[in-house]
Enzyme design. Structure first.
Site, PDB file in Angstrom:
ATOM      1  N   LEU A  53      14.660  17.806   8.039  1.00  0.00           N
ATOM      2  CA  LEU A  53      14.160  16.439   8.072  1.00  0.00           C
ATOM      3  C   LEU A  53      12.944  16.421   8.984  1.00  0.00           C
ATOM      4  O   LEU A  53      12.905  17.148   9.982  1.00  0.00           O
ATOM      5  CB  LEU A  53      15.216  15.472   8.625  1.00  0.00           C
ATOM      6  N   ASP A  54      11.962  15.606   8.657  1.00  0.00           N
ATOM      7  CA  ASP A  54      10.823  15.451   9.546  1.00  0.00           C
ATOM      8  C   ASP A  54      11.292  15.025  10.929  1.00  0.00           C
ATOM      9  O   ASP A  54      12.322  14.359  11.078  1.00  0.00           O
ATOM     10  CB  ASP A  54       9.861  14.398   9.009  1.00  0.00           C
TER      11      ASP A  54
END
Length: 253
Positions: A53-54
């Site tokens: 995930l960012d």
């Protein structure tokens, strides 16, 4: 302690907070806290992230507890067999529902090897979205006397890097709090009104298959912190299933 959403002998799933890197990155070489390291220390054993995930995105993050499980889970993500549901607060009022079918040029990892067979050509990218709620605030931003925002549910059908963020920018509805693809004036308004210091994008649900027993896993990461407070302040709770907005908010400070 990282919130654990699910755990057995083969898989552990956490609710990754916004602002936390999944693993070490050359672009953030001075950062000392990573989800991989924190979870390893918390469990006292090695963990293997099945996806990423960012940094600014919160929500469901899946780890395998052995290399075989990591390969199996990683294969599901690569083959696009995992169903992912994101929630985002965006600028403006998008259509009630739609599909963003817009190819994206490749964005490489900081240490990704580039060989003779690699390409920078645009890759197919598809994101479905559904508008859940809207609001109009009496604050002038840009050239308009009021500001419109919406709560959106998003389902990426492909897995390109920063796909949701780039797709929402493409349709002129960028995510609030996105410093790279968003609008600074709207980001600052949410900081002033709600004390929101994060990007309002969360992986709220993920559906995949257990790597050992083959049983379906349906995983939820309820909104919390700044995201939950924004939803509460804008009166959007009723637009969300209870699994996305729970008593976690009551304990936030």
């Amino acid at each position: 302690m990282l919130p654990i959403l699910y755990q057995d002998d083969h898989v552990v799933v956490i609710h990754k907070p916004a602002g936390l890197l999944v693993h070490r990155s050359e672009l953030d070489r001075h950062e000392t806290r990573f989800a991989v390291q924190l979870l390893r220390d918390q469990l006292g054993r090695h963990v293997h992230p099945a996806h990423r995930l960012d940094r600014g995105t919160s929500g469901v993050l899946v780890f395998a507890l052995d290399k075989d499980g990591a390969r199996h889970l990683g294969g599901q993500f690569e083959r696009q067999e995992v169903s992912k549901t994101y929630l985002a607060v965006v600028r403006g009022h998008p259509a009630e529902q739609g599909r963003i079918d817009h190819a994206l040029t490749r964005r490489r990892d900081d240490a990704e090897w580039v060989g003779s067979r690699s390409t920078d050509e645009a890759q197919d990218a598809i994101t479905d979205f559904r508008r859940l709620a809207t609001c109009e605030l009496p604050h002038a931003v840009d050239r308009y006397p009021t500001s419109r925002y919406a709560l959106v549910e998003l389902t990426p059908r492909t897995g390109r890097r920063h796909q949701i963020r780039r797709h929402l920018k493409h349709i002129a509805h960028p995510i609030i709090g996105d410093a790279t693809f968003g609008k600074g004036r709207h980001n600052r308004l949410f900081q002033e009104l709600f004390g929101c210091q994060r990007m309002l994008l969360a992986c709220a649900r993920m559906q995949l298959v257990h790597p050992v027993n083959g049983q379906p896993l349906d995983l939820f990461a309820p909104l919390d912190g700044d995201f939950a407070r924004v939803v509460d302040a804008l009166g959007w709770q009723a637009a969300l299933p209870s699994a996305f907005f729970t008593s976690l908010y009551a304990g936030a400070t």
